[in-house]
Design a protein around this motif. Structure first.
Motif, PDB file in Angstrom:
ATOM      1  N   ILE A  48       0.837  -1.210   0.000  1.00 33.94           N
ATOM      2  CA  ILE A  48       0.000   0.000   0.000  1.00 33.94           C
ATOM      3  C   ILE A  48       0.869   1.257   0.000  1.00 33.94           C
ATOM      4  O   ILE A  48       0.600   2.211  -0.727  1.00 33.94           O
ATOM      5  CB  ILE A  48      -0.989   0.003   1.180  1.00 33.94           C
ATOM      6  CG1 ILE A  48      -1.944  -1.189   1.075  1.00 33.94           C
ATOM      7  CG2 ILE A  48      -1.762   1.315   1.237  1.00 33.94           C
ATOM      8  CD1 ILE A  48      -2.774  -1.239  -0.195  1.00 33.94           C
ATOM      9  N   THR A  52       0.846   3.862  -3.123  1.00 31.96           N
ATOM     10  CA  THR A  52       0.523   5.276  -2.928  1.00 31.96           C
ATOM     11  C   THR A  52       1.616   6.156  -3.520  1.00 31.96           C
ATOM     12  O   THR A  52       1.338   7.134  -4.221  1.00 31.96           O
ATOM     13  CB  THR A  52       0.321   5.574  -1.429  1.00 31.96           C
ATOM     14  OG1 THR A  52      -0.739   4.751  -0.938  1.00 31.96           O
ATOM     15  CG2 THR A  52      -0.011   7.041  -1.197  1.00 31.96           C
ATOM     16  N   HIS A  88      -5.326  -7.013  -0.220  1.00 34.07           N
ATOM     17  CA  HIS A  88      -5.428  -5.616   0.196  1.00 34.07           C
ATOM     18  C   HIS A  88      -6.420  -4.806  -0.624  1.00 34.07           C
ATOM     19  O   HIS A  88      -6.258  -3.591  -0.773  1.00 34.07           O
ATOM     20  CB  HIS A  88      -4.047  -4.958   0.148  1.00 34.07           C
ATOM     21  CG  HIS A  88      -3.074  -5.538   1.106  1.00 34.07           C
ATOM     22  ND1 HIS A  88      -2.166  -6.496   0.732  1.00 34.07           N
ATOM     23  CD2 HIS A  88      -2.893  -5.316   2.422  1.00 34.07           C
ATOM     24  CE1 HIS A  88      -1.451  -6.831   1.787  1.00 34.07           C
ATOM     25  NE2 HIS A  88      -1.875  -6.145   2.823  1.00 34.07           N
ATOM     26  N   GLU A  90      -9.450  -3.561  -0.200  1.00 42.16           N
ATOM     27  CA  GLU A  90     -10.076  -2.390   0.434  1.00 42.16           C
ATOM     28  C   GLU A  90      -9.076  -1.254   0.614  1.00 42.16           C
ATOM     29  O   GLU A  90      -9.365  -0.098   0.304  1.00 42.16           O
ATOM     30  CB  GLU A  90     -10.671  -2.786   1.789  1.00 42.16           C
ATOM     31  CG  GLU A  90     -11.564  -1.709   2.370  1.00 42.16           C
ATOM     32  CD  GLU A  90     -12.318  -2.190   3.591  1.00 42.16           C
ATOM     33  OE1 GLU A  90     -12.358  -1.414   4.569  1.00 42.16           O
ATOM     34  OE2 GLU A  90     -12.853  -3.306   3.565  1.00 42.16           O
ATOM     35  N   GLU A  91      -7.865  -1.596   1.083  1.00 36.94           N
ATOM     36  CA  GLU A  91      -6.828  -0.581   1.277  1.00 36.94           C
ATOM     37  C   GLU A  91      -6.358  -0.005  -0.051  1.00 36.94           C
ATOM     38  O   GLU A  91      -6.045   1.181  -0.150  1.00 36.94           O
ATOM     39  CB  GLU A  91      -5.622  -1.152   2.043  1.00 36.94           C
ATOM     40  CG  GLU A  91      -5.942  -1.646   3.427  1.00 36.94           C
ATOM     41  CD  GLU A  91      -6.094  -3.170   3.482  1.00 36.94           C
ATOM     42  OE1 GLU A  91      -6.734  -3.760   2.573  1.00 36.94           O
ATOM     43  OE2 GLU A  91      -5.583  -3.768   4.433  1.00 36.94           O
ATOM     44  N   ALA A  94      -8.938   2.577  -1.116  1.00 34.22           N
ATOM     45  CA  ALA A  94      -8.845   3.805  -0.305  1.00 34.22           C
ATOM     46  C   ALA A  94      -7.610   4.614  -0.688  1.00 34.22           C
ATOM     47  O   ALA A  94      -7.685   5.842  -0.842  1.00 34.22           O
ATOM     48  CB  ALA A  94      -8.824   3.447   1.175  1.00 34.22           C
ATOM     49  N   ALA A  95      -6.465   3.960  -0.842  1.00 39.75           N
ATOM     50  CA  ALA A  95      -5.228   4.661  -1.196  1.00 39.75           C
ATOM     51  C   ALA A  95      -5.334   5.258  -2.600  1.00 39.75           C
ATOM     52  O   ALA A  95      -4.880   6.379  -2.844  1.00 39.75           O
ATOM     53  CB  ALA A  95      -4.035   3.709  -1.100  1.00 39.75           C
TER      54      ALA A  95
END
Length: 133
Positions: A48, A52, A88, A90-91, A94-95
Motif C-alpha cells: 500500500i 501510494t 489488500h 479495500e486498502e 482507499a489509497a
C-alpha cells in the motif's frame, strides 16, 4: 517541437530513461513508476505504501506536463505478488482514491516474476492526454 521530456522539478535525474514524454498532440506517455520518492529512495516496503507513492509519482509527472489526474487515460499495473494485491483490495481502493480521487481510467494488471529494482513491489505505467500541453 516533436516530443518533450517531462521531468518534475526537484526529482533526481532519470538516467537512461524518461519519466514522461509529451507529444505535440498532448499525449503523455509515462514510463513505469515504482514506489520510490523523487530522490529514488524507498520510504515504504509494503504494498500500500509503495502503491501510494507510485500514484503520487504519476500524478506529479502529469502535473509537470500541465495536466491533472483526470487527464489519465490508461494505467498498466505490474505486480510481483497476486496474493499481496488480492489481500489488500479495500486498502488499495482507499489509497487510490486518496491520490486519484474518483477518476478511473482504463486499467490492466499483470502479475510479473520480478522487477528491476529489488525493493519494488509494483510498477505502473500510464498514458494521459493533456488538452493544452
Amino acid at each position: 517541437m516533436g516530443l518533450r521530456t517531462i521531468h518534475p522539478e526537484g526529482w533526481a535525474p532519470a538516467l537512461g530513461y524518461a519519466n514522461g514524454m509529451l507529444s505535440e498532440d498532448g499525449t503523455l506517455h509515462i514510463g513505469g513508476q515504482i514506489g520510490w520518492n523523487e530522490q529514488k529512495v524507498f520510504e515504504s516496503h509494503d504494498f500500500i505504501g509503495q502503491m501510494t507513492q507510485v500514484l503520487q509519482n504519476i500524478k506529479a509527472i502529469v502535473e509537470a506536463a500541465g495536466g491533472q489526474v483526470d487527464d489519465l487515460a490508461r494505467l498498466t499495473w505490474f505486480v510481483k505478488s497476486k496474493a499481496d494485491y488480492m489481500a489488500h483490495q479495500e486498502e488499495i481502493g482507499a489509497a487510490y482514491r486518496l491520490v486519484m480521487g474518483r477518476h478511473f481510467p482504463a486499467m490492466s494488471l499483470v502479475v510479473v516474476a520480478d522487477l528491476l529494482e529489488d525493493e519494488a513491489l509494483l510498477e505502473i505505467e500510464a498514458t494521459a492526454h493533456i488538452a493544452h500541453p
